[in-house]
Write a protein that holds these residues in place. Structure first.
Motif, PDB file in Angstrom:
ATOM      1  N   ILE A  64      45.711  36.203  39.679  1.00 45.97           N
ATOM      2  CA  ILE A  64      44.993  37.263  38.975  1.00 45.97           C
ATOM      3  C   ILE A  64      45.948  38.054  38.084  1.00 45.97           C
ATOM      4  CG2 ILE A  64      45.143  39.104  40.735  1.00 45.97           C
ATOM      5  CD1 ILE A  64      42.066  39.538  40.080  1.00 45.97           C
ATOM      6  N   GLY A  65      47.206  38.194  38.500  1.00 38.72           N
ATOM      7  CA  GLY A  65      48.186  38.842  37.640  1.00 38.72           C
ATOM      8  C   GLY A  65      48.500  38.022  36.409  1.00 38.72           C
ATOM      9  N   TRP A  66      48.744  36.724  36.603  1.00 36.55           N
ATOM     10  CA  TRP A  66      49.043  35.846  35.461  1.00 36.55           C
ATOM     11  C   TRP A  66      47.892  35.827  34.469  1.00 36.55           C
ATOM     12  CZ3 TRP A  66      50.597  31.407  39.239  1.00 36.55           C
ATOM     13  CH2 TRP A  66      51.928  31.569  39.642  1.00 36.55           C
ATOM     14  N   MET A  67      46.673  35.647  34.976  1.00 36.07           N
ATOM     15  CA  MET A  67      45.536  35.468  34.083  1.00 36.07           C
ATOM     16  C   MET A  67      45.180  36.759  33.351  1.00 36.07           C
ATOM     17  SD  MET A  67      43.226  32.831  36.384  1.00 36.07           S
ATOM     18  CE  MET A  67      42.101  32.339  35.065  1.00 36.07           C
ATOM     19  N   THR A  68      45.415  37.904  33.990  1.00 33.55           N
ATOM     20  CA  THR A  68      45.241  39.175  33.290  1.00 33.55           C
ATOM     21  C   THR A  68      46.267  39.294  32.172  1.00 33.55           C
ATOM     22  OG1 THR A  68      44.402  40.260  35.296  1.00 33.55           O
ATOM     23  CG2 THR A  68      45.202  41.691  33.526  1.00 33.55           C
ATOM     24  N   GLY A  69      47.533  39.010  32.489  1.00 36.65           N
ATOM     25  CA  GLY A  69      48.602  39.145  31.505  1.00 36.65           C
ATOM     26  C   GLY A  69      48.452  38.227  30.315  1.00 36.65           C
ATOM     27  N   LYS A 123      39.526  52.478  23.763  1.00 34.64           N
ATOM     28  CA  LYS A 123      38.260  52.268  24.459  1.00 34.64           C
ATOM     29  C   LYS A 123      37.854  50.793  24.439  1.00 34.64           C
ATOM     30  CE  LYS A 123      33.506  53.949  24.785  1.00 34.64           C
ATOM     31  NZ  LYS A 123      33.660  54.206  26.231  1.00 34.64           N
ATOM     32  N   ALA A 124      37.965  50.154  23.280  1.00 35.26           N
ATOM     33  CA  ALA A 124      37.563  48.751  23.179  1.00 35.26           C
ATOM     34  C   ALA A 124      38.454  47.854  24.042  1.00 35.26           C
ATOM     35  CB  ALA A 124      37.611  48.293  21.724  1.00 35.26           C
ATOM     36  N   LEU A 125      39.767  48.097  24.004  1.00 37.61           N
ATOM     37  CA  LEU A 125      40.684  47.292  24.809  1.00 37.61           C
ATOM     38  C   LEU A 125      40.390  47.479  26.292  1.00 37.61           C
ATOM     39  CD1 LEU A 125      43.139  45.421  25.012  1.00 37.61           C
ATOM     40  CD2 LEU A 125      44.595  47.448  24.880  1.00 37.61           C
ATOM     41  N   ALA A 126      40.180  48.717  26.713  1.00 33.37           N
ATOM     42  CA  ALA A 126      39.875  48.972  28.122  1.00 33.37           C
ATOM     43  C   ALA A 126      38.581  48.277  28.540  1.00 33.37           C
ATOM     44  CB  ALA A 126      39.775  50.478  28.369  1.00 33.37           C
ATOM     45  N   GLU A 127      37.583  48.319  27.688  1.00 32.90           N
ATOM     46  CA  GLU A 127      36.311  47.679  28.022  1.00 32.90           C
ATOM     47  C   GLU A 127      36.465  46.167  28.101  1.00 32.90           C
ATOM     48  OE1 GLU A 127      33.769  49.181  24.974  1.00 32.90           O
ATOM     49  OE2 GLU A 127      33.261  51.012  26.097  1.00 32.90           O
ATOM     50  N   TYR A 128      37.256  45.573  27.197  1.00 32.09           N
ATOM     51  CA  TYR A 128      37.478  44.126  27.245  1.00 32.09           C
ATOM     52  C   TYR A 128      38.204  43.737  28.522  1.00 32.09           C
ATOM     53  CZ  TYR A 128      36.086  43.322  22.360  1.00 32.09           C
ATOM     54  OH  TYR A 128      35.387  43.211  21.195  1.00 32.09           O
ATOM     55  N   VAL A 129      39.244  44.503  28.873  1.00 30.87           N
ATOM     56  CA  VAL A 129      40.013  44.164  30.077  1.00 30.87           C
ATOM     57  C   VAL A 129      39.167  44.391  31.327  1.00 30.87           C
ATOM     58  CG1 VAL A 129      42.076  44.710  31.432  1.00 30.87           C
ATOM     59  CG2 VAL A 129      42.215  44.582  28.938  1.00 30.87           C
ATOM     60  N   ASP A 135      35.330  39.334  35.718  1.00 32.06           N
ATOM     61  CA  ASP A 135      35.226  37.880  35.830  1.00 32.06           C
ATOM     62  C   ASP A 135      36.292  37.316  36.760  1.00 32.06           C
ATOM     63  OD1 ASP A 135      33.049  37.706  34.138  1.00 32.06           O
ATOM     64  OD2 ASP A 135      34.229  37.236  32.354  1.00 32.06           O
ATOM     65  N   LEU A 136      37.516  37.840  36.653  1.00 32.31           N
ATOM     66  CA  LEU A 136      38.607  37.350  37.496  1.00 32.31           C
ATOM     67  C   LEU A 136      38.366  37.695  38.967  1.00 32.31           C
ATOM     68  CD1 LEU A 136      41.719  38.225  35.311  1.00 32.31           C
ATOM     69  CD2 LEU A 136      40.960  35.933  35.952  1.00 32.31           C
ATOM     70  N   VAL A 137      37.969  38.929  39.227  1.00 30.09           N
ATOM     71  CA  VAL A 137      37.745  39.348  40.605  1.00 30.09           C
ATOM     72  C   VAL A 137      36.636  38.519  41.245  1.00 30.09           C
ATOM     73  CG1 VAL A 137      36.884  41.255  42.043  1.00 30.09           C
ATOM     74  CG2 VAL A 137      38.652  41.674  40.326  1.00 30.09           C
ATOM     75  N   GLU A 138      35.569  38.275  40.499  1.00 29.56           N
ATOM     76  CA  GLU A 138      34.475  37.467  41.044  1.00 29.56           C
ATOM     77  C   GLU A 138      34.925  36.026  41.281  1.00 29.56           C
ATOM     78  OE1 GLU A 138      29.949  35.913  39.963  1.00 29.56           O
ATOM     79  OE2 GLU A 138      30.980  37.304  38.615  1.00 29.56           O
ATOM     80  N   SER A 139      35.625  35.446  40.315  1.00 27.99           N
ATOM     81  CA  SER A 139      35.976  34.024  40.388  1.00 27.99           C
ATOM     82  C   SER A 139      37.085  33.755  41.408  1.00 27.99           C
ATOM     83  CB  SER A 139      36.411  33.519  39.002  1.00 27.99           C
ATOM     84  OG  SER A 139      35.380  33.702  38.061  1.00 27.99           O
ATOM     85  N   GLY A 147      40.284  41.403  49.344  1.00 29.56           N
ATOM     86  CA  GLY A 147      39.075  42.100  48.941  1.00 29.56           C
ATOM     87  C   GLY A 147      39.074  42.448  47.465  1.00 29.56           C
ATOM     88  N   ASN A 148      37.929  42.873  46.980  1.00 32.10           N
ATOM     89  CA  ASN A 148      37.792  43.193  45.560  1.00 32.10           C
ATOM     90  C   ASN A 148      38.741  44.304  45.118  1.00 32.10           C
ATOM     91  OD1 ASN A 148      35.818  41.273  45.409  1.00 32.10           O
ATOM     92  ND2 ASN A 148      34.144  42.676  44.951  1.00 32.10           N
ATOM     93  N   ARG A 149      38.931  45.306  45.966  1.00 30.60           N
ATOM     94  CA  ARG A 149      39.797  46.417  45.570  1.00 30.60           C
ATOM     95  C   ARG A 149      41.237  45.939  45.393  1.00 30.60           C
ATOM     96  NH1 ARG A 149      39.509  51.736  45.038  1.00 30.60           N
ATOM     97  NH2 ARG A 149      41.421  52.978  45.311  1.00 30.60           N
ATOM     98  N   ALA A 150      41.706  45.081  46.287  1.00 25.36           N
ATOM     99  CA  ALA A 150      43.062  44.545  46.160  1.00 25.36           C
ATOM    100  C   ALA A 150      43.198  43.722  44.879  1.00 25.36           C
ATOM    101  CB  ALA A 150      43.415  43.698  47.373  1.00 25.36           C
TER     102      ALA A 150
END
Length: 251
Positions: A64-69, A123-129, A135-139, A147-150
């Motif tokens: 999740i860190g890699w895919m976010t970055g 605002k736009a960048l925050a909304e995109y992320v 999507d990442l948390v669900e997948s 858990g989702n919070r972690a």
């Protein structure tokens, strides 16, 4: 209409993950990885875990860190340098699969971009992320006990860290941490960003997430940012980290 593609990131000034043209069987779109019923992401995570002897929760934290970055760092650079924000579209963003199962490059299909600056860009960048994080948390959440919070904490920590210059020194780093906080505040993230520490002219974010790298053979805590170490150990590790930065090594 403004269009954006991978050529934007071939500039000599670009710093971030490799942005390449998707070509060959090793590339997968985020839409393919996120699809309900798809086994691709689970297979890649399992392959990485076996290759690195990493347990399931550590593997999930890494992914999740890699895919976010892979999205955040190029997108933030494009906003800062060109006032352009690549649309977040899972069908138009691809990642390249490394032989050991992780993703080592990203590709943006030619598509529309928004020309933004200032608070509108934040605002736009925050909304995109936020959309990417959901999507990442669900997948990834389908394939981990975390858990989702972690998982969300990894998204916000990675997002905030992308704002810092390298090395994170001086007033520029302090301003970057303030910008990160202001950007995170533009969307309703379930977890806060890191707690910033300004130590002897350097800035570091103390994460809300733990990557659990200590569970990998030969691994250690990601000090000084690890949330699981004591404050005494953190102070010691902060001093070691600060002394290793270029302005100390070159003096």
């Amino acid at each position: 209409m403004v269009w954006i593609d991978n050529t934007l990131f071939q500039s000599p000034g670009y710093v971030g993950p490799r942005v390449l043209t998707a070509d060959g069987d090793h590339w997968r779109t985020l839409a393919e990885l996120f699809a309900n019923g798809s086994t691709l992401l689970a297979t890649h995570m399992s392959r990485y875990g076996e290759a690195e002897e990493a347990p399931e929760d550590t593997t999930a934290a890494y992914f999740i860190g890699w895919m976010t970055g892979l999205y955040v760092r190029p997108a933030l650079w494009a906003v800062r340098e060109h006032g352009l924000l690549p649309e977040y579209d899972p069908a138009a963003i691809s990642v390249r699969l490394h032989s050991s199962g992780w993703y080592d490059a990203v590709s943006f299909s030619r598509g529309p971009a928004r020309r933004l600056d200032g608070s509108a860009a934040r605002k736009a960048l925050a909304e995109y992320v936020h959309s990417l994080g959901a999507d990442l948390v669900e997948s990834i959440g389908r394939h981990t006990r975390l858990g989702n919070r972690a998982l969300w904490a990894h998204v916000t920590d990675t997002f905030a860290d992308a704002f810092l210059p390298r090395p994170a020194l001086g007033d520029d780093a302090v301003a970057a941490s303030t910008d990160a906080d202001a950007t995170l505040a533009e969307a309703s993230f379930p977890t806060p960003g890191p707690r910033w520490v300004h130590y002897e002219g350097a800035t570091v974010g103390l994460g809300q997430s733990c990557c659990m790298s200590y569970k990998v053979p030969g691994g250690t805590n990601c000090a000084p940012v690890c949330p699981k170490i004591s404050e005494d150990e953190r102070r010691m590790k902060l001093a070691e980290w600060r002394n290793a930065l270029p302005d100390r090594r070159d003096s």
